[in-house]
Design a protein around this motif. Structure first.
Motif, PDB file in Angstrom:
ATOM      1  N   VAL A1442       0.798  -1.218   0.000  1.00  0.00           N
ATOM      2  CA  VAL A1442       0.000   0.000   0.000  1.00  0.00           C
ATOM      3  C   VAL A1442       0.835   1.273   0.000  1.00  0.00           C
ATOM      4  O   VAL A1442       0.297   2.355  -0.212  1.00  0.00           O
ATOM      5  N   GLY A1443       2.129   1.192   0.255  1.00  0.00           N
ATOM      6  CA  GLY A1443       2.997   2.358   0.225  1.00  0.00           C
ATOM      7  C   GLY A1443       3.888   2.335  -0.996  1.00  0.00           C
ATOM      8  O   GLY A1443       4.170   1.272  -1.562  1.00  0.00           O
ATOM      9  N   LEU A1444       4.370   3.500  -1.424  1.00  0.00           N
ATOM     10  CA  LEU A1444       5.177   3.566  -2.637  1.00  0.00           C
ATOM     11  C   LEU A1444       6.437   2.725  -2.505  1.00  0.00           C
ATOM     12  O   LEU A1444       6.820   2.020  -3.446  1.00  0.00           O
ATOM     13  N   ASN A1445       7.091   2.795  -1.377  1.00  0.00           N
ATOM     14  CA  ASN A1445       8.312   2.008  -1.214  1.00  0.00           C
ATOM     15  C   ASN A1445       8.017   0.520  -1.222  1.00  0.00           C
ATOM     16  O   ASN A1445       8.758  -0.276  -1.805  1.00  0.00           O
ATOM     17  N   GLN A1446       6.948   0.118  -0.563  1.00  0.00           N
ATOM     18  CA  GLN A1446       6.547  -1.288  -0.606  1.00  0.00           C
ATOM     19  C   GLN A1446       6.260  -1.722  -2.037  1.00  0.00           C
ATOM     20  O   GLN A1446       6.696  -2.797  -2.476  1.00  0.00           O
ATOM     21  N   ILE A1447       5.519  -0.901  -2.750  1.00  0.00           N
ATOM     22  CA  ILE A1447       5.162  -1.240  -4.128  1.00  0.00           C
ATOM     23  C   ILE A1447       6.415  -1.333  -4.992  1.00  0.00           C
ATOM     24  O   ILE A1447       6.551  -2.238  -5.824  1.00  0.00           O
ATOM     25  N   SER A1448       7.334  -0.414  -4.788  1.00  0.00           N
ATOM     26  CA  SER A1448       8.554  -0.422  -5.591  1.00  0.00           C
ATOM     27  C   SER A1448       9.392  -1.658  -5.304  1.00  0.00           C
ATOM     28  O   SER A1448       9.971  -2.252  -6.219  1.00  0.00           O
ATOM     29  N   ILE A1449       9.472  -2.039  -4.045  1.00  0.00           N
ATOM     30  CA  ILE A1449      10.220  -3.253  -3.704  1.00  0.00           C
ATOM     31  C   ILE A1449       9.557  -4.473  -4.326  1.00  0.00           C
ATOM     32  O   ILE A1449      10.224  -5.371  -4.850  1.00  0.00           O
ATOM     33  N   PHE A1450       8.236  -4.489  -4.293  1.00  0.00           N
ATOM     34  CA  PHE A1450       7.523  -5.598  -4.924  1.00  0.00           C
ATOM     35  C   PHE A1450       7.773  -5.628  -6.425  1.00  0.00           C
ATOM     36  O   PHE A1450       8.030  -6.694  -7.006  1.00  0.00           O
ATOM     37  N   GLU A1451       7.707  -4.466  -7.070  1.00  0.00           N
ATOM     38  CA  GLU A1451       7.973  -4.414  -8.506  1.00  0.00           C
ATOM     39  C   GLU A1451       9.408  -4.837  -8.804  1.00  0.00           C
ATOM     40  O   GLU A1451       9.674  -5.495  -9.817  1.00  0.00           O
ATOM     41  N   ALA A1452      10.331  -4.470  -7.919  1.00  0.00           N
ATOM     42  CA  ALA A1452      11.726  -4.885  -8.113  1.00  0.00           C
ATOM     43  C   ALA A1452      11.843  -6.399  -8.023  1.00  0.00           C
ATOM     44  O   ALA A1452      12.549  -7.031  -8.822  1.00  0.00           O
ATOM     45  N   LYS A1453      11.136  -6.987  -7.069  1.00  0.00           N
ATOM     46  CA  LYS A1453      11.184  -8.445  -6.916  1.00  0.00           C
ATOM     47  C   LYS A1453      10.614  -9.143  -8.147  1.00  0.00           C
ATOM     48  O   LYS A1453      11.198 -10.117  -8.642  1.00  0.00           O
ATOM     49  N   VAL A1454       9.493  -8.641  -8.637  1.00  0.00           N
ATOM     50  CA  VAL A1454       8.875  -9.257  -9.817  1.00  0.00           C
ATOM     51  C   VAL A1454       9.764  -9.062 -11.045  1.00  0.00           C
ATOM     52  O   VAL A1454       9.913  -9.974 -11.866  1.00  0.00           O
ATOM     53  N   ALA A1455      10.370  -7.864 -11.164  1.00  0.00           N
ATOM     54  CA  ALA A1455      11.266  -7.618 -12.305  1.00  0.00           C
ATOM     55  C   ALA A1455      12.494  -8.511 -12.223  1.00  0.00           C
ATOM     56  O   ALA A1455      12.958  -9.043 -13.242  1.00  0.00           O
ATOM     57  N   ASN A1456      13.043  -8.672 -11.017  1.00  0.00           N
ATOM     58  CA  ASN A1456      14.142  -9.628 -10.834  1.00  0.00           C
ATOM     59  C   ASN A1456      13.728 -11.016 -11.280  1.00  0.00           C
ATOM     60  O   ASN A1456      14.477 -11.708 -11.998  1.00  0.00           O
ATOM     61  N   GLY A1457      12.539 -11.412 -10.862  1.00  0.00           N
ATOM     62  CA  GLY A1457      12.058 -12.740 -11.238  1.00  0.00           C
ATOM     63  C   GLY A1457      11.900 -12.901 -12.728  1.00  0.00           C
ATOM     64  O   GLY A1457      12.234 -13.947 -13.301  1.00  0.00           O
ATOM     65  N   ASN A1458      11.400 -11.880 -13.400  1.00  0.00           N
ATOM     66  CA  ASN A1458      11.246 -11.958 -14.857  1.00  0.00           C
ATOM     67  C   ASN A1458      12.591 -11.955 -15.560  1.00  0.00           C
ATOM     68  O   ASN A1458      12.747 -12.586 -16.612  1.00  0.00           O
ATOM     69  N   GLY A1459      13.568 -11.246 -14.982  1.00  0.00           N
ATOM     70  CA  GLY A1459      14.908 -11.314 -15.548  1.00  0.00           C
ATOM     71  C   GLY A1459      15.463 -12.720 -15.484  1.00  0.00           C
ATOM     72  O   GLY A1459      16.072 -13.211 -16.457  1.00  0.00           O
ATOM     73  N   GLU A1460      15.252 -13.383 -14.355  1.00  0.00           N
ATOM     74  CA  GLU A1460      15.717 -14.769 -14.237  1.00  0.00           C
ATOM     75  C   GLU A1460      14.921 -15.702 -15.138  1.00  0.00           C
ATOM     76  O   GLU A1460      15.465 -16.654 -15.704  1.00  0.00           O
ATOM     77  N   GLN A1461      13.632 -15.449 -15.283  1.00  0.00           N
ATOM     78  CA  GLN A1461      12.828 -16.263 -16.197  1.00  0.00           C
ATOM     79  C   GLN A1461      13.364 -16.190 -17.620  1.00  0.00           C
ATOM     80  O   GLN A1461      13.371 -17.190 -18.352  1.00  0.00           O
ATOM     81  N   THR A1462      13.810 -15.010 -18.019  1.00  0.00           N
ATOM     82  CA  THR A1462      14.323 -14.828 -19.379  1.00  0.00           C
ATOM     83  C   THR A1462      15.470 -15.780 -19.654  1.00  0.00           C
ATOM     84  O   THR A1462      15.649 -16.244 -20.796  1.00  0.00           O
ATOM     85  N   LEU A1463      16.244 -16.097 -18.616  1.00  0.00           N
ATOM     86  CA  LEU A1463      17.408 -16.959 -18.789  1.00  0.00           C
ATOM     87  C   LEU A1463      17.076 -18.436 -18.611  1.00  0.00           C
ATOM     88  O   LEU A1463      17.942 -19.285 -18.849  1.00  0.00           O
ATOM     89  N   SER A1464      15.862 -18.746 -18.178  1.00  0.00           N
ATOM     90  CA  SER A1464      15.554 -20.099 -17.730  1.00  0.00           C
ATOM     91  C   SER A1464      15.278 -21.049 -18.884  1.00  0.00           C
ATOM     92  O   SER A1464      14.861 -20.651 -19.975  1.00  0.00           O
TER      93      SER A1464
END
Length: 1934
Positions: A1442-1464
């Motif tokens: 619900v907070g911008l920092n929380q949302i940004s951390i979540f988006e960072a986690k999902v983006a990290n995950g998609n980066g790893e998916q790209t290599l999988s």
């Protein structure tokens, strides 16, 4: 004799408080002794003391050196407690010695508890506890007696022998009590359970052992050495599997108590489908050999299933490797078959025996542990280099599992050879390659990757989706050719010359294929050994064949040219002049043959499926060439109908995209391009290295690159548009949004009971239901039983809403339905909820009165009745009130005379109504008076009073009612006729009333005339309240319920019942399922301190929630019958707050609704009609009376236990129980409270036992526990080979606990999710989807939609809620239909449990690569021929950040995950195995979205750097001038265009469509406008930065990791240093770079001379800059409050000036944070460092271009002038270095560095010298500037231009030095780099802080921001101003 205390462990200072529940894990058994001590302390202090003393002795014996963790502290605390209790307990002793005291107490306990409970035969749990306590007491007695030198009395020993013997018969159990004492339990009496149990107990014919086994699993345990608790766990598992399948068979088995062979075959087929497929793939015959004797077949099948389950249950982390389990099972099944058939081993010549022996834990130690050690060593090797070792250098779970996809795996042997290549891990290889030289030597081919290498490169995107890129590149080439030649229209394609040129695209295709083949070899190099010789040859042949086609196509194409020149003419001469274009066409046709075959396979998926399963050599060769042989990824093709659907979707989309690209992007640039190519009059503004180069290539690159990037990106935009349209249409046909408001609910409520019974009530199997899209459910017709069933379910929903405080008591009463129609035994009265009928009866009464007054004598019954019937609910209210009046009077009036009179009066009334003359014979004017009397009469009945006074009042009311009816309402003629016919003289005299008086009949006054008070009857009491409510509620209930969440839930639930769903079976026949929830360290229940502790603003969680949910708070106070907060009990207060946070308690409550729903539905299935009419709540009160196991309730609970299991995987629960930390210990206590509150809840955790006596190493166990007598009790304790967390945390947590789940379905629920009772009612329907074929296959994952319940907290939460809602609804709807690419996204999906436990589980766990572990479950399911569907008739709640920092951390986690998916490997295989259109869908909806987002941002960079090049070089000025002279508008437009489409705005389309569908398009438009006013565009644009930054960094450098966002209430102010750390690299640096680019373009660009033109070109980019730089402050609560600004400034200065030392966290020191920010560079490879250096070189362009624009240069364009700028800088730096001894390296920040380093050198002793030095530097700088102004024509503009030139250069050098850190550190220059970096960071922080501080001066800015952030919450009653002013208000009050 007194027991003396040892004094061994009394030294040291330790806590004096002793907590008997906090016991070190290594001393686990002692906990039971201490619990007994606590239990008996009230009865005997001395016995309690002796028990504790015995516990101390045991602890000292088990760990004499106190080496275990926490043992010394525990012993000390226990010893202190013993010292404290020794004397008081001795004085309280009743006997002379401890031994006698113990004997007396043991005797009493045995008689009072053990014997008494044995006689009861009911309370099994209490009896088991009594046996356990008695056993411990006897051990204490034995110890005490031996200390006295005596022996225990023989009578006591006999008692203990009896207890010990019976104790064995009562064992801990989970669901099935399979011990001897459990046979009497209700669940064991179910016929299906008996059938499965008897089948498993069949051990006839099995080889004999010393002790006869009790069942098949025990025999397997003895033969193969499985763990005892593993056997117990899987025994229950297998029995429940067989029993549930057996009872659900159709036709039903007969007899039911005997296991049907069909059930065994079904379970076996599903369990071994993967194993048989594996055997077939490897060319081996499976070992599932069945005997020829039919009677033994079932036993053999159960043996195989039991063996597999025992292997799986003990495999621990190896469960992630399904084919490894197949390998193990293959050999063990072979041994099993050999033992059963008596075969002889050809090796030993003896009968076949298990290779690993049969001793205890042999399987764990000899099979699982060696494989586990390989996994663990790989994980440890990955930890090298700070955990960032490349994926390509160690083996993950997939690598190890895929070893078993090749026939070479059988070289491993059985027993497994430890010298096999499988056991050669990365750890050994790394050790052998420790020298620097060895790192460059070739690797041994047997040590690393299998089949695939996860190398870090963006080329994976091309390699994975090569068909897509080839398609778009070829179309781009074709469109450019068409636009370049001829007229430029698409019709030019059919011109001969143009068509011939277009055919050249096939040469490009061959080149791209060659490139793809090269990438395959490069990326597969480290896995060549696993591909084998044939696989390696295939890769080489691919390269050679691709090169061959390039040569053939190129030469044949040249041969087709008519007038070639140069090399092309030479080639044509060599080939000859004949043939024309036919040679090339033939070559193209041959080249396209493989594509033609692929097209056939695409159009005929059944052919592809058969081919993939064929063993024919030509077919295998063909498939081998097109795709490498792979165990998974085969047979994924869809049936023709679905194929046509998604093909049509993509053909339409691609057509629109290509037409748009041609006419908007490509064609307009052709003419300008031609002009640029021919233009030669160029005047450069800088030194041009190639001034005479032709074609102006740089200009073309700057012009075309942004267009090409948009061309490749805009498919994402077109997908958003197309999916929005398609999803909206599909949603409309699904009937979504048909009921979205209360008015719609009221209008459709009449059909609701029909839909209830249609969907939620099981029908007979003979009734077949067909769903129709436009099906109209007719209004409900009277049916007594169906009404009662509907009332049960509806009332349960309403009561759950009341319990959750969404309704108040009055709303609850208005919405409840009566269960029974008893008051209306012979009438077709349909009773609707009072909220539909509210005010209808009073309105009808008033209507009748007014109608009679207006109409006078011309009154007609029909007109009045028609007017009433216009409102159906008014008609129902009138009829119900009348019928109840009639029935209640006849029930209350018991006198014969009075009853006859009442009966005749009512008959008279009904006769007149039937004749249509009611209004002629009765006056309606006094009807309100009669109704008033009746209301008061009902009030007396509602609250009965047995006193005579009350009875007299009731009599008077009845008399008054009769008087009003006969005297006031009956017309005179009618009354006289009635009196005369009944012999009554009712005419009153002056001194008499109608009903009384001397000589008159006194009605109702007799003793037996009325029955008051009425006998207690729940149905009548319920109806009295209901009618009283109908008659007294004068206000409309149109807004009931008022709570928005209650409205949403009720409308969605009712709407969903009109949607398509499978019919619900009976509970006993439904598919059983489990819920699995991983929990680590999140909140369980908020403690009182947490909810009341104020934050820095003085706002506590409780105060915050009271203001966010004020209506729910008031309803809560009403529910607990309190008026103020202080009156509320602590437990209720904690629950209320916890249920509004993202806590485990909220999740558990929601998931336990499944059990509540199933209990009610099972009741409706089983209960007789009379109980259904009475009501579940009333009938359930008999539970306590009916305690027997043969009771109805015992059977009901047994059935529900079989169907539903909830396991919470609280991984650290074992540690928390023994923790000394109060916070951790409180979590354990809260978990125990949840287990006690919900007895069917099971908690799985990992128990870590410290080394102790007999256990030299730390031991790990998977433990399942349940609540018994308020405490957790271990049910199963299965030893593990080592620590659980080898890979990602969540999947490892799920994996260790999945063995404790049951059933055929498994729902994975995260910690931030909840459930609703009304949705739980539909779970039976959802599970039936597993039986429905969806196209070519049955579902393996059932997708479920979510509701985001955190959307009301703030505007950001609302944005996220809408975004997430659109994804989980319309987004996934399109993914599932028509695209068929929906996967698992961590949502509450339901898995086919058997399918997934035999294929690797419900997630993947390899560290890093499987960071987004959930989606890999969907990948894995799809690759293994599964199907993921999506169902929107059921939903589960979910919380979001619900907070911008929380949302940004979540988006960072999902983006990290998609980066790893790209290599999988999973993404690679799906990209290649899907057909072309599904591949497009897959790309766009997974990693392609993030890559397209990156292209959007990259387009901005490319555009601006292109403009920078054009502006600084002078090219732009030259071309603009030429275009103006030639009036070339096309060229001017091309140069001015930005070719940028805002992706973020178009992403809102699905959101708008879904809101429109479900809430109306007017509301959707309104929400969209409000969102834009609340700066939603700013928010979504800001999130693009996080996605792009972390996605790109992950692919380039790695560093992906789980990022905890926290799930609390984030409405607090984030400090400036926190925001800076989080957004510095992802947003601020990039924002400043773009800002400098825009400024330079504004200053030097020719196109910017026109302000309007500049704004049009750069508006969106300035918007991006402003968003990235200031959004963190704009969306930061109190971000513009002056006091906060001052505090932030102080924190910033403190943080940036702090030194970084070892152990100093990043949030305390800038240096520590700066070092952490470079971790990705330390872990990246050489390529990553080179790439960073290349990227940093772009900053040099600024200095190179601007230097030549300075006035001081005076037009000199010599290269030496640019070099001179560097020479001057170097001379100055060198001079300062020599004279001062300072290591200055950079011009930027020179003075600040000098001051900083000078302060270090001189410190306090040389302050004077230091100040003089600063003065000299200052004067020198001013002197140099003055000289330059005077003699070199330096201007003020030059100074600012120099800043724009050298600031980026310095930053670029800083980036280069960071990338080359090892070299910089070697030369001792790192401190200077750090100093320069600090300067840059400080300046950036200052530039960010200054505007915020200035705005903070104006109070209205802060008020505006508060309104902006919390506007949505204001509409829900949130008074955010009170929250943010909470502290000030509190201070003022004080």
């Amino acid at each position: 004799m007194t027991t003396r205390l040892p004094r061994t462990f009394t030294t040291g200072t330790f806590p004096t408080e002793f907590d008997s529940e906090v016991v070190p894990s290594s001393l686990g058994p002692i906990a039971a002794i201490l619990r007994v001590a606590n239990e008996v302390e009230q009865d005997s202090q001395r016995v309690a003391y002796l028990c504790r003393f015995y516990a101390f002795e045991r602890a000292h014996y088990d760990d004499p050196s106190s080496s275990g963790r926490g043992v010394r502290q525990f012993k000390t605390a226990l010893l202190q407690r013993l010292e404290k209790d020794e004397e008081p307990s001795r004085l309280a002793r009743r006997e002379r010695s401890d031994a006698r005291e113990m004997q007396r107490f043991y005797q009493n306990y045995y008689d009072k508890y053990v014997k008494a409970l044995e006689a009861d035969h009911q309370d099994r749990a209490s009896l088991a506890k009594a046996y356990q306590t008695a056993g411990i007491l006897f051990d204490v007695l034995t110890s005490v007696t031996r200390q006295d030198g005596a022996e225990v009395d023989s009578e006591m020993q006999a008692m203990n022998t009896d207890v010990t013997k019976k104790k064995k018969d009562i064992k801990h159990y989970n669901i099935l009590p399979l011990d001897a004492a459990g046979a009497s339990q209700a669940i064991m009496k179910l016929e299906e359970v008996r059938a499965a149990h008897d089948a498993i107990a069949n051990v006839r014919g099995l080889p004999k052992r010393k002790e006869a086994p009790s069942d098949i699993l025990e025999w397997l345990q003895v033969m193969f050495g499985f763990q005892k608790d593993n056997v117990a766990n899987q025994r229950e598992h297998l029995i429940l599997l067989l029993a549930n399948v057996h009872v659900s068979l159709d036709p039903e088995p007969s007899p039911l108590y005997k296991l049907d062979q069909r059930a065994t075959e079904i379970v076996m087929k599903r369990m071994f489908k993967n194993y048989r497929t594996w055997c077939k793939f490897l060319g081996r015959s499976d070992k599932l050999e069945l005997p020829e004797i039919q009677l033994e077949v079932q036993q053999r099948m159960i043996l195989y299933m039991a063996l597999y389950l025992l292997i799986w249950g003990e495999a621990a982390n190896v469960r992630f490797m399904p084919e490894c389990l197949c390998y193990i099972f293959h050999h063990m099944a072979s041994e099993l078959s050999g033992m059963l058939s008596g075969r002889v081993s050809y090796v030993t010549g003896e009968n076949i025996k298990p290779a690993y022996g049969s001793e205890d834990e042999a399987f764990l130690k000899k099979v699982v542990t060696p494989i586990y050690n390989v996994i663990f060593k790989e994980k440890e090797s990955n930890r090298n280099e700070s955990g960032g070792k490349p994926h390509s250098s160690w083996r993950n779970y997939d690598d190890l599992n895929e070893y078993f996809w090749s026939k070479t795996c059988f070289r491993l042997g059985w027993p497994m050879r430890k010298d096999d290549e499988f056991f050669v891990g990365a750890a050994e290889e790394a050790h052998s390659r420790s020298s620097k030289l060895a790192r460059f030597l070739p690797r041994k081919p047997s040590c690393l990757k299998t089949n695939f290498v996860e190398a870090r490169s963006f080329w994976h995107l091309f390699r994975t989706f090569d068909r897509m890129w080839t398609f778009f590149i070829l179309w781009l080439q074709a469109m450019i050719i068409i636009a370049w030649n001829g007229s430029g229209s698409l019709g030019a394609l059919f011109e001969g010359s143009v068509f011939k040129k277009v055919l050249s695209v096939f040469i490009t295709a061959a080149v791209l294929r060659f490139f793809q083949a090269l990438l395959d070899i490069i990326f597969s190099f480290k896995a060549l050994h696993s591909l084998g010789y044939v696989g390696s040859i295939r890769l080489v042949l691919k390269v050679l064949v691709s090169a061959f086609w390039i040569v053939i196509l190129s030469t044949s194409y040249v041969h087709s040219w008519e007038h070639p020149t140069g090399l092309t003419r030479t080639i044509k001469n060599l080939l000859g002049h004949n043939g024309g274009p036919s040679v090339y066409l033939v070559a193209v046709i041959l080249y396209l043959v493989p594509n033609a075959i692929a097209a056939i396979f695409f159009l005929l998926p059944c052919v592809r499926r058969v081919a993939e399963e064929s063993d024919a050599i030509p077919v295998r060769i063909l498939l081998w060439w097109s795709q490498p042989p792979c165990y998974i990824g085969r047979g994924m093709h869809e049936e023709p109908l679905h194929l046509f659907s998604y093909t049509f979707f993509w053909i339409v989309l691609i057509t629109c995209k290509l037409l748009f690209s041609y006419y908007v992007e490509i064609k307009p640039l052709v003419e300008p391009t031609k002009f640029i190519l021919d233009f030669t009059n160029v005047r450069f503004a800088w030194h041009e290295f190639f001034p005479h180069a032709r074609g102006n290539i740089g200009v073309l690159i700057a012009l075309w690159t942004p267009v090409i990037l948009v061309y490749f990106m805009d498919i994402q935009i077109w997908y958003s548009i197309m999916s929005t349209i398609w999803g909206g249409v599909v949603g409309a046909f699904m009937r979504l949004g048909e009921i979205r408001t209360l008015s719609m609910l009221r209008s459709r409520f009449r059909a609701l009971p029909t839909t209830f019974n249609w969907n939620l009530i099981p029908l007979e199997s003979s009734v077949k239901r067909k769903y129709q899209i436009l099906r109209k459910f007719k209004a409900f017709e009277h049916n007594k039983l169906e009404e009662a069933r509907f009332a049960h379910l509806w009332n349960a929903v309403i009561e759950s809403l009341r319990e959750e405080d969404f309704l108040d008591d009055k709303e609850k009463e208005l919405m409840l339905l009566p269960y029974s129609a008893d008051p209306y035994p012979s009438n077709n009265i349909i009773q609707w909820p009072p909220f539909l009928l509210a005010s209808m009866a009073p309105m009808a009464i008033e209507m009748a009165k007014e109608y009679a007054e207006v109409q006078g004598e011309n009154v007609e019954d029909a007109r009045l009745w028609n007017k009433i019937k216009e409102n159906e609910y008014m008609r129902c209210a009138v009829e119900e009130c009348y019928e109840f009046l009639k029935n209640i009077l006849l029930r209350v009036v018991t006198g014969d005379t009075e009853k006859r009179l009442i009966h005749d009066l009512l008959k008279e009334l009904e006769d007149r109504k039937a004749e249509g003359k009611l209004l002629e014979n009765f006056r309606m004017n006094d009807l309100p008076l009669l109704a008033g009397h009746f209301v008061r009469f009902l009030e007396f009945l509602d609250k009965p009073d047995p006193s005579d006074t009350a009875r007299d009042k009731v009599v008077l009311l009845l008399q008054d009612m009769l008087e009003v009816f006969m005297h006031d309402m009956m017309v005179d003629d009618t009354r006289e006729k009635f009196e005369s016919s009944h012999g009554l003289n009712m005419k009153p005299t002056d001194n008499q009333s109608v009903m009384g008086g001397k000589g008159k009949i006194q009605f109702f006054a007799g003793k037996d005339s009325i029955l008051y008070p009425l006998p207690e009857d729940h149905a009548w009491s319920e109806q009295i309240k209901r009618v009283l409510l109908l008659l007294t509620e004068t206000e409309s209930a149109m807004d009931v319920p008022k709570n928005l969440d209650a409205r949403r839930r009720i409308t969605f639930f009712t709407n969903s019942l009109f949607m398509k769903m499978p019919p619900a079976p009976r509970v006993r026949k439904m598919i059983p399922f489990s819920v699995l929830t991983p929990f680590y360290e999140e909140e369980v229940l908020y403690s009182k301190n947490v909810i009341e502790e104020p934050n820095e603003d003085g706002v506590s969680i409780l105060f915050y929630l009271q203001n966010v949910y004020p209506d729910e708070w008031n309803k809560f106070l009403e529910r607990v019958n309190c008026s103020t907060e202080e009156e509320v009990e602590e437990a209720a207060l904690r629950d209320w707050t916890s249920y509004r946070g993202q806590t485990l308690s909220r999740t558990v409550r929601g998931m336990m609704y499944y059990r509540t729903a199933l209990e009610l539905q099972a009741f409706l299935d089983l209960a007789p009609d009379e109980d259904v009419y009475t009501g579940f709540k009333e009938v359930s009160k008999r539970r306590k009376e009916e305690k027997g196991q043969d009771s109805f309730w015992a059977k009901l609970d047994a059935i529900v236990d079989m169907k539903f299991t909830f396991v919470a995987t609280c991984q650290k629960f074992g540690q928390q129980k023994h923790s000394k930390d109060l916070k951790e210990a409180s979590k354990a206590q809260d978990i125990q409270k949840l287990m006690t509150k919900y007895p069917s809840l099971r908690v799985a955790y990992v128990l870590e036992e410290e080394p102790s006596k007999g256990k030299p190493q730390k031991s790990y166990y998977s433990v399942l526990s349940k609540a018994v007598d308020g405490r957790d009790e271990e049910i199963y304790k299965i030893r593990l080979p080592g620590p659980v967390n080898i890979g990602e945390g969540k999947p490892e947590n799920q994996n260790h606990a999945i063995i404790f789940t049951r059933g055929l379905g498994l729902q994975t629920i995260d910690m931030n999710q909840e459930n609703y009772l009304e949705e739980a009612f539909k779970v039976r329907n959802l599970l039936e989807e597993f039986k429905s074929r969806h196209g070519a296959r049955f579902p393996t994952i059932l997708g479920v939609r979510e509701h985001i319940f955190t959307g009301s907290v703030s505007s950001l939460a609302w944005f996220m809620s809408n975004q997430e809602t659109s994804f989980v609804t319309i987004g996934q709807r399109v993914l599932a239909t028509p695209l068929k690419v929906r996967f698992h996204y961590g949502h509450p999906d339901v898995f086919d449990r058997i399918f997934h436990i035999t294929r690797g589980g419900v997630s993947k766990a390899s560290k890093g690569i499987n960071l987004s572990e959930d989606i890999f479950a969907g990948f894995n399911s799809t690759l293994r021929r599964g199907l993921v569907t999506h169902h929107e008739y059921i939903q589960v709640g979910k919380g979001r950040d619900v907070g911008l920092n929380q949302i940004s951390i979540f988006e960072a986690k999902v983006a990290n995950g998609n980066g790893e998916q790209t290599l999988s490997r999973d993404v690679y295989r799906l990209g290649h195995r899907f057909d072309f259109f599904r591949m497009l869908s897959f790309y766009i909806t997974t990693v392609g979205y993030y890559f397209s987002t990156m292209i959007v941002i990259l387009t901005v960079y490319v555009f601006l750097y292109g403009r920078l090049y054009l502006a600084l070089s002078g090219l732009e000025r030259s071309f603009v001038r030429a275009a103006q002279q030639n009036t070339d508008s096309a060229l001017q437009s091309a140069l001015a265009s930005q070719s940028l489409i805002q992706l973020g705005l178009l992403m809102a389309l699905p959101m708008v469509m879904e809101i429109g569908l479900e809430r109306g398009f007017r509301m959707a438009l309104s929400d969209l406008i409000v969102m834009q006013l609340q700066l939603a565009s700013v928010f979504f644009t800001f999130t693009l930065g996080s996605k792009v930054h972390y996605y790109g960094r992950t692919i380039f450098h790695g560093g992906a990791k789980y990022r905890a966002t926290g799930r609390g209430f984030v409405v607090r102010h984030e400090k400036f240093p926190d925001n800076y750390r989080l957004y510095s690299r992802s947003h601020f640096v990039k924002g400043f770079e773009l800002m400098i680019l825009l400024i330079i373009y504004d200053v030097y660009g020719s196109q910017t001379r026109n302000a309007v033109s500049y704004v049009l070109i750069t508006f969106s980019m300035w918007f991006l800059v402003g968003t990235w730089l200031f959004s963190p402050f704009l969306f930061n609560p109190s971000g513009f409050e002056w006091q906060k600004i001052v505090e932030d400034w102080n924190d910033w200065n403190k943080w940036i000036s702090s030194k970084g030392r070892i152990g100093v966290p990043a949030n305390k020191s800038w240096e520590s944070w700066w070092e952490e920010e470079q971790d990705h560079l330390q872990n990246t490879g050489f390529r990553g460092r080179v790439f960073e250096v290349i990227l940093a070189l772009r900053f040099v362009l600024y200095q190179y271009g601007i230097v030549y624009q300075l006035n001081i240069m005076r037009g000199n364009k010599s290269l030496s002038m640019y070099g001179l700028s560097w020479v001057v800088i170097c001379v100055v730096l060198f001079t300062l270095k020599v004279r001062t001894g300072f290591d200055f390296t950079f011009l930027i920040g020179l003075c600040l560095q000098a001051v900083s380093l000078g302060r270090k050198k001189f410190k306090a002793n040389f302050q004077l010298v230091f100040r003089m030095l600063k003065g000299v530097i200052f004067v020198a700088v001013l002197s140099v500037i003055a000289v330059l102004f005077r003699f070199a024509h330096l201007t003020v503009g030059d100074l600012f231009a120099s800043i724009l030139a050298f600031v980026p250069t310095g930053w670029g050098l800083l980036q280069i030095f960071q990338a080359c850190r090892p070299v910089i550190v070697t030369y001792g220059m790192w401190d200077s780099v750090q100093a320069l970096a600090r300067t840059y960071e400080y300046v950036m922080g200052l530039l960010l802080f200054a505007p915020v501080a200035i705005l903070a001066w104006f109070p209205f800015v802060s008020e505006f921001q508060t309104r902006l952030l919390f506007n949505q919450a204001f509409s829900r009653g949130l008074q955010i101003s009170r929250i943010l002013a909470g502290k000030r208000k509190k201070v003022a009050d004080d």
